[in-house]
Design an enzyme around this catalytic site. Sequence first.
Site, mmCIF file in Angstrom:
data_model
loop_
_atom_site.group_PDB
_atom_site.id
_atom_site.type_symbol
_atom_site.label_atom_id
_atom_site.label_comp_id
_atom_site.label_asym_id
_atom_site.label_seq_id
_atom_site.Cartn_x
_atom_site.Cartn_y
_atom_site.Cartn_z
ATOM 1 N N THR A 91 -52.094 -25.108 17.427
ATOM 2 C CA THR A 91 -51.596 -26.446 17.105
ATOM 3 C C THR A 91 -50.081 -26.448 16.936
ATOM 4 O O THR A 91 -49.421 -27.430 17.289
ATOM 5 C CB THR A 91 -52.294 -26.979 15.835
ATOM 6 O OG1 THR A 91 -53.709 -26.955 16.054
ATOM 7 C CG2 THR A 91 -51.861 -28.387 15.493
ATOM 8 N N CYS A 92 -49.537 -25.365 16.443
ATOM 9 C CA CYS A 92 -48.083 -25.274 16.254
ATOM 10 C C CYS A 92 -47.356 -25.380 17.594
ATOM 11 O O CYS A 92 -46.347 -26.074 17.712
ATOM 12 C CB CYS A 92 -47.709 -23.965 15.563
ATOM 13 S SG CYS A 92 -48.502 -23.747 13.960
ATOM 14 N N SER A 93 -47.898 -24.696 18.605
ATOM 15 C CA SER A 93 -47.259 -24.666 19.923
ATOM 16 C C SER A 93 -47.595 -25.856 20.803
ATOM 17 O O SER A 93 -46.772 -26.275 21.612
ATOM 18 C CB SER A 93 -47.670 -23.389 20.669
ATOM 19 O OG SER A 93 -47.153 -22.256 20.019
#
Length: 162
Positions: free
Chosen positions: A48-50
């Site tokens: 989700t961060c990327s």
Amino acid sequence: MPISVGETLPDATLMTMGAEGPEAVALKDKLSGRKVVIFGLPGAYTGTCSTAHVPSFIRTADAFKDKGVDEIICVSVNDPFVMDAWGKATAAEDAGIAMLGDSEAAFTKAIGMDFSAPPVGLIDRSLRYALYAEDGVVKVLQQEENPGVCEVSGGEALLEAI
């Protein structure tokens, strides 16, 4: 307990990659007299961060500038080498987002945004959040209930809240 709106962010030393290698960054220097967005996330190169969190701030970087934001800072409990490579890989660096490592999780713990999930190998990581601060004072804070979700902490949601 997490930091709240109206509170002053603590001073911390974060890390970045400079021309000669890792360099310390005094957070107070980034905050003093400035309007700053800080978003924290569980880890570089994670799902989700990327795919959601960093891209949301790349998409909204110009709109934040139009609102008078001086700098957008991504903080993750990673070393400066990883943050530098990730900033290049995601094009966050090209968008002007400062990718700062909180290697020891000192800042993350000081603002009460730390968590651990040993079954998946995440120890002393950052919850997912975004905040807007003026002269180091938190004016808007948006924290996700689940670190695997990027809704209220995304660039568009924070931009709307400012």
